[in-house]
Design an enzyme around this catalytic site. Structure first.
Site, PDB file in Angstrom:
ATOM      1  N   GLN A 185      -4.516  -5.258   6.879  1.00 58.23           N
ATOM      2  CA  GLN A 185      -5.512  -6.155   6.287  1.00 58.23           C
ATOM      3  C   GLN A 185      -5.461  -7.558   6.890  1.00 58.23           C
ATOM      4  O   GLN A 185      -6.216  -8.427   6.473  1.00 58.23           O
ATOM      5  CB  GLN A 185      -5.308  -6.248   4.770  1.00 58.23           C
ATOM      6  CG  GLN A 185      -5.479  -4.941   4.038  1.00 58.23           C
ATOM      7  CD  GLN A 185      -6.918  -4.432   4.034  1.00 58.23           C
ATOM      8  OE1 GLN A 185      -7.858  -5.157   4.362  1.00 58.23           O
ATOM      9  NE2 GLN A 185      -7.104  -3.176   3.686  1.00 58.23           N
TER      10      GLN A 185
ATOM     11  N   HIS B 113       0.875  -1.179   0.000  1.00 59.43           N
ATOM     12  CA  HIS B 113       0.000   0.000   0.000  1.00 59.43           C
ATOM     13  C   HIS B 113       0.916   1.234   0.000  1.00 59.43           C
ATOM     14  O   HIS B 113       2.043   1.181   0.503  1.00 59.43           O
ATOM     15  CB  HIS B 113      -0.836  -0.045   1.286  1.00 59.43           C
ATOM     16  CG  HIS B 113      -1.872   1.011   1.411  1.00 59.43           C
ATOM     17  ND1 HIS B 113      -1.593   2.272   1.865  1.00 59.43           N
ATOM     18  CD2 HIS B 113      -3.202   0.991   1.163  1.00 59.43           C
ATOM     19  CE1 HIS B 113      -2.707   2.976   1.897  1.00 59.43           C
ATOM     20  NE2 HIS B 113      -3.708   2.224   1.469  1.00 59.43           N
TER      21      HIS B 113
ATOM     22  N   ASP C 238       3.067  -4.492   8.024  1.00 59.94           N
ATOM     23  CA  ASP C 238       1.841  -3.702   7.901  1.00 59.94           C
ATOM     24  C   ASP C 238       0.686  -4.702   8.011  1.00 59.94           C
ATOM     25  O   ASP C 238       0.399  -5.439   7.060  1.00 59.94           O
ATOM     26  CB  ASP C 238       1.864  -2.976   6.552  1.00 59.94           C
ATOM     27  CG  ASP C 238       0.508  -2.403   6.162  1.00 59.94           C
ATOM     28  OD1 ASP C 238      -0.482  -2.658   6.860  1.00 59.94           O
ATOM     29  OD2 ASP C 238       0.447  -1.704   5.128  1.00 59.94           O
TER      30      ASP C 238
HETATM   31  N1  C6P Z   1      -6.314   0.514   2.848  1.00 62.75           N
HETATM   32  C1  C6P Z   1      -8.142   0.153   1.302  1.00 62.75           C
HETATM   33  O1  C6P Z   1      -9.233   0.457   0.797  1.00 62.75           O
HETATM   34  P1  C6P Z   1      -4.898   3.715   7.324  1.00 62.75           P
HETATM   35  O2  C6P Z   1      -5.453   4.618   6.258  1.00 62.75           O
HETATM   36  O3  C6P Z   1      -3.679   4.291   7.966  1.00 62.75           O
HETATM   37  O4  C6P Z   1      -5.921   3.242   8.295  1.00 62.75           O
HETATM   38  O5  C6P Z   1      -4.464   2.377   6.556  1.00 62.75           O
HETATM   39  C2  C6P Z   1      -3.585   2.453   5.474  1.00 62.75           C
HETATM   40  C3  C6P Z   1      -3.341   1.087   4.921  1.00 62.75           C
HETATM   41  C4  C6P Z   1      -2.108   0.515   5.109  1.00 62.75           C
HETATM   42  N2  C6P Z   1      -1.834  -0.728   4.675  1.00 62.75           N
HETATM   43  C5  C6P Z   1      -2.763  -1.462   4.041  1.00 62.75           C
HETATM   44  C6  C6P Z   1      -2.415  -2.849   3.602  1.00 62.75           C
HETATM   45  C7  C6P Z   1      -4.041  -0.921   3.818  1.00 62.75           C
HETATM   46  O6  C6P Z   1      -4.961  -1.660   3.200  1.00 62.75           O
HETATM   47  C8  C6P Z   1      -4.324   0.390   4.252  1.00 62.75           C
HETATM   48  C9  C6P Z   1      -5.668   1.029   3.961  1.00 62.75           C
HETATM   49  C10 C6P Z   1      -7.629   0.989   2.441  1.00 62.75           C
HETATM   50  O7  C6P Z   1      -7.508  -0.799   0.907  1.00 62.75           O
HETATM   51  C11 C6P Z   1      -7.663   2.435   2.087  1.00 62.75           C
HETATM   52  S1  C6P Z   1      -6.733   2.787   0.632  1.00 62.75           S
END
Ligand code: C6P
Length: 421
Positions: free
Chosen positions: A216, A136, A213
């Site tokens: 998910q 991401h 990370d």
């Molecule tokens: N993905 C999706 O629709 P935040 O915004 O900090 O809570 O999470 C960011 C983030 C980081 N790593 C992964 C693997 C993610 O999936 C996400 C957020 C959302 O897939 C928004 S783009």
């Protein structure tokens, strides 16, 4: 929708009382464009059960106060509830000690914290940070910003044609120059589950650290940071049935203790003085939590994790696999539809493109039928470019989704494709 062949096999049962569980989510009762909501954008944000919503309003109704610095009853109650979530997150991740849990605004801020604190202290010219093609943007851009300041090199672990990490290439990329491996546990765009324990073992063999990370992964599988031997692990509250604006970073104690603060302000100091080097800092984790945090949200995150524990995260993941399989089997039968991401180990994410139809058009039209899916690059542009697409449609599943909702989604997709072609 008579032209749709709905799977005739006996319907699988959720390993929990799905009807009762759905009733805990008030939003699931609403309609969109006159149709019952079918919410399949859970990878972006999951919905919150009443007990989480109640925890937010209960805080404001009964004990709204700033934490850690008050001596009055409300401040004590708020502090106890806030710190209670820290213990809850510790248990959720199986961390050794609650002091290893730092509250952040989410995964993005957690990764930026590691980059700005650990990274600035430990990276420089000649060093390498390995990230993967699956990342991401929030696990790409913080390292790029830092690399342009500090002069280290970012290398990218490739994926195979199914969207699984190329482990042979990973082994070849690892060297004594590698200082950090920063990878997601589960890809948000494809659903690939990465073999984090193995990645961690190999990184450590080379003397590198690993940051995971877990945005998910945390909603779908049990996380054990000790078993993974993760040096850092990050997740977001709003993807685990909790509120937005809150998340957590786990770090190994020795690492956190050696890291400098990354933001200055109240809450993170021990003493402040105008003398040179006169200002001293609080202990881990408070030295990383400058300013008034998202108190209500942290407390409600604790409630969300209690809810997940009550249902059982393994049971949730198991049910999502049933939903994913049911959806994948049906969409694969659609003429001209291609699933992007077919790795052998996948979480509940189904990304696809349809020949002759723009993802955006599908997203907008299917919304008219009450079905919420995500379309776009999912903040994983390099990955999508690697697969030769600008955007995909993505359906992603949560505990409360039903097989009937999957069938409604598939039927709606058939209708929409007919309209746009
Ligand atoms: N993905 C999706 O629709 P935040 O915004 O900090 O809570 O999470 C960011 C983030 C980081 N790593 C992964 C693997 C993610 O999936 C996400 C957020 C959302 O897939 C928004 S783009």
């Amino acid at each position: 929708m008579s032209d749709i062949a709905i799977d005739a096999r006996p319907a699988a049962q959720a390993p929990f009382d799905l009807k009762a569980l759905r009733a805990e989510f008030p939003i699931l009762a609403r309609e969109v464009h006159g149709k019952p909501l079918v919410y399949l954008d859970n990878a972006a944000t999951s919905q919150t059960p009443s007990r989480v919503i109640d925890a937010l309003s209960d805080y404001y109704a009964r004990y709204n106060a700033n934490i850690h610095r008050g001596l009055h009853t409300l401040a004590d109650e708020a502090t106890a509830a806030f710190e209670g979530t820290r213990a809850r997150v510790q248990a959720f991740l199986n961390a050794e000690d609650s002091r290893q849990i730092v509250f952040t605004r989410g995964t993005t801020e957690a990764i930026n914290l590691v980059a700005q604190s650990w990274g600035r202290q430990n990276l420089g010219p000649g060093d390498e940070v390995l990230i993967s093609m699956l990342e991401h943007h929030s696990n790409i851009v913080p390292w790029q910003l830092l690399a342009s300041d500090l002069g280290f090199v970012i290398k990218v672990i490739p994926v195979d044609e199914r969207g699984a990490l190329d482990l042979r290439a990973y082994r070849e990329l690892l060297s004594e120059r590698t200082k950090l491996v920063a990878v997601n546990h589960v890809s948000n765009a494809l659903g690939t589950i990465n073999p984090v324990k193995e990645l961690s073992r190999l990184a450590h063999q080379q003397g590198a650290l690993i940051l995971v990370d877990g945005a998910q992964a945390a909603p779908h599988q049990a996380i054990d940071v000790q078993d993974l031997d993760a040096d850092f692990y990050a997740f977001s509250g709003h993807k685990v049935y909790g509120p937005t604006g809150v998340g957590a970073l786990y770090g190994k104690r020795a690492l956190l203790d050696a890291m400098p603060p990354w933001q200055g302000g109240g809450e993170m100091i021990r003493t402040v003085s105008f003398e040179p080097s006169g200002t001293t800092f609080a202990e881990t984790p408070h030295k990383f939590e400058a300013g008034t945090p998202a108190i209500a949200e942290v407390i409600a995150l604790g409630e969300a994790l209690a809810w997940v524990d009550g249902v059982g995260v393994e049971a949730i993941g198991q049910w999502e696999s049933v939903l994913l399989e049911h959806a994948t089997r049906q969409v694969c039968a659609i003429d001209g539809l291609k699933v992007i991401g077919t790795a052998p180990h996948k979480a509940g994410v189904l990304s696809f493109v349809v020949e002759g139809a723009h993802a955006q058009d599908i997203g907008l039209l299917i919304d008219q039928l009450g079905v919420a899916i995500r379309t776009g690059h999912h903040c994983a542009q390099p990955l999508l470019h690697h697969f030769g697409v600008e955007a995909t449609c993505r359906a992603s599943f949560a505990a409360y989704n039903t097989l009937e909702e999957v069938d409604t989604f598939v039927a709606a997709l058939h209708r929409v494709i007919k309209m746009v072609r």
